[in-house]
Design a protein around this motif. Structure first.
Motif, short mmCIF file in Angstrom:
data_model
loop_
_atom_site.label_atom_id
_atom_site.label_comp_id
_atom_site.label_asym_id
_atom_site.label_seq_id
_atom_site.Cartn_x
_atom_site.Cartn_y
_atom_site.Cartn_z
N HIS A 10 0.90 -1.24 0.11
CA HIS A 10 -0.10 -0.04 0.01
C HIS A 10 0.79 1.26 0.12
CE1 HIS A 10 -3.29 2.63 1.53
NE2 HIS A 10 -2.43 3.15 1.96
N MET A 11 2.17 1.27 0.81
CA MET A 11 2.70 2.44 0.94
C MET A 11 3.48 2.76 -0.44
SD MET A 11 4.12 2.40 4.84
CE MET A 11 5.46 1.17 4.70
N GLY A 12 3.75 1.35 -1.23
CA GLY A 12 4.45 1.81 -2.55
C GLY A 12 3.70 2.20 -3.39
N PHE A 13 2.50 1.96 -3.42
CA PHE A 13 1.40 2.26 -4.56
C PHE A 13 0.25 3.34 -3.89
CE2 PHE A 13 3.40 -1.77 -5.90
CZ PHE A 13 3.66 -1.35 -7.15
N PRO A 14 0.50 4.82 -3.82
CA PRO A 14 -0.56 5.38 -3.59
C PRO A 14 -1.65 5.53 -4.46
CG PRO A 14 1.22 6.82 -4.18
CD PRO A 14 1.60 5.19 -4.57
N GLY A 15 -2.94 6.04 -4.21
CA GLY A 15 -3.82 6.10 -5.15
C GLY A 15 -5.13 5.11 -4.93
N VAL A 16 -5.68 5.00 -6.23
CA VAL A 16 -6.72 3.77 -6.24
C VAL A 16 -6.34 2.51 -6.00
CG1 VAL A 16 -8.42 2.95 -7.79
CG2 VAL A 16 -7.96 5.29 -7.89
N ARG A 17 -5.27 2.19 -6.74
CA ARG A 17 -4.71 0.85 -6.42
C ARG A 17 -4.16 0.34 -4.84
NH1 ARG A 17 -0.39 1.49 -10.88
NH2 ARG A 17 0.46 2.76 -9.32
N SER A 18 -4.29 1.23 -3.99
CA SER A 18 -3.50 1.00 -2.88
C SER A 18 -4.35 -0.07 -1.89
CB SER A 18 -3.47 2.28 -1.75
OG SER A 18 -4.63 3.02 -1.65
N TRP A 19 -5.48 -0.20 -2.19
CA TRP A 19 -6.64 -0.98 -1.38
C TRP A 19 -6.45 -2.58 -1.96
CZ3 TRP A 19 -9.91 -3.25 -4.67
CH2 TRP A 19 -10.49 -2.70 -5.75
#
Length: 174
Positions: free
Chosen positions: A33-42
């Motif tokens: 999650h910390m490496g991919f912010p935004g919509v893909r974080s979930w």
């Protein structure tokens, strides 16, 4: 019509066995999650946590059953008439049974969260497996169920029970 069940047990993982895998899955999902912010974080939470839950449930779905003249452990089964001596192994004897006393040809189904085991000798001359060694929470009830099924089966002698340690001293006088 299905045969009546004499003994049935599922080797579920206790609640405390779920904590560490779920915590590790949550930490892994948080790292992604910390490496991919935004919509893909979930996405990691939606994928990793249910997958971990499915693996935990699958590990604890193992069954031990005596019914219809057969002993079923996991996906393996054997007729009760081919069973010999039944030995209850307590928590103290488990290390020895799984270590220096273990025959490489034996059928083993071990669940670390279950403290007791049963060793059932096979008397089938065509089967190279000398015995089954498997975890069970109720070894005394299993021995009683095997004796009851063997008494019902024609030309089958009742399995005898030998106790290791103090786990089943009353079962040794079969």
């Amino acid at each position: 019509m299905t045969a009546p069940t004499t003994f049935r047990e599922r080797l579920f993982i206790p609640w405390w066995g779920w904590l560490l895998p779920l915590a590790a899955a949550s930490l892994l999902a948080a790292e992604v999650h910390m490496g991919f912010p935004g919509v893909r974080s979930w996405l990691p939470y939606v994928i990793v946590l249910p997958l971990t839950l499915a693996l935990i449930v699958r590990m604890g779905w193992t069954r031990v059953e005596v019914s219809g003249g057969e002993l079923t452990v996991g996906s393996a089964h054997v007729p009760v008439g081919l069973l010999g001596e039944v030995e209850v192994i307590d928590a103290k004897g488990k290390r020895k049974a799984m270590g220096p006393e273990l025959d490489p040809m034996a059928f083993v189904l071990h669940r670390g969260w279950v403290p007791t085991m049963v060793r059932v000798r096979l008397v089938d001359p065509e089967d190279p497996t000398p015995y089954w060694l498997f975890s069970t929470r109720s070894p005394e009830k299993l021995v009683e169920a095997l004796r009851a099924e063997a008494a019902k089966a024609p030309s089958a002698k009742a399995p005898s029970a030998a106790a290791t340690g103090a786990a089943a001293e009353g079962d040794a006088d079969a």
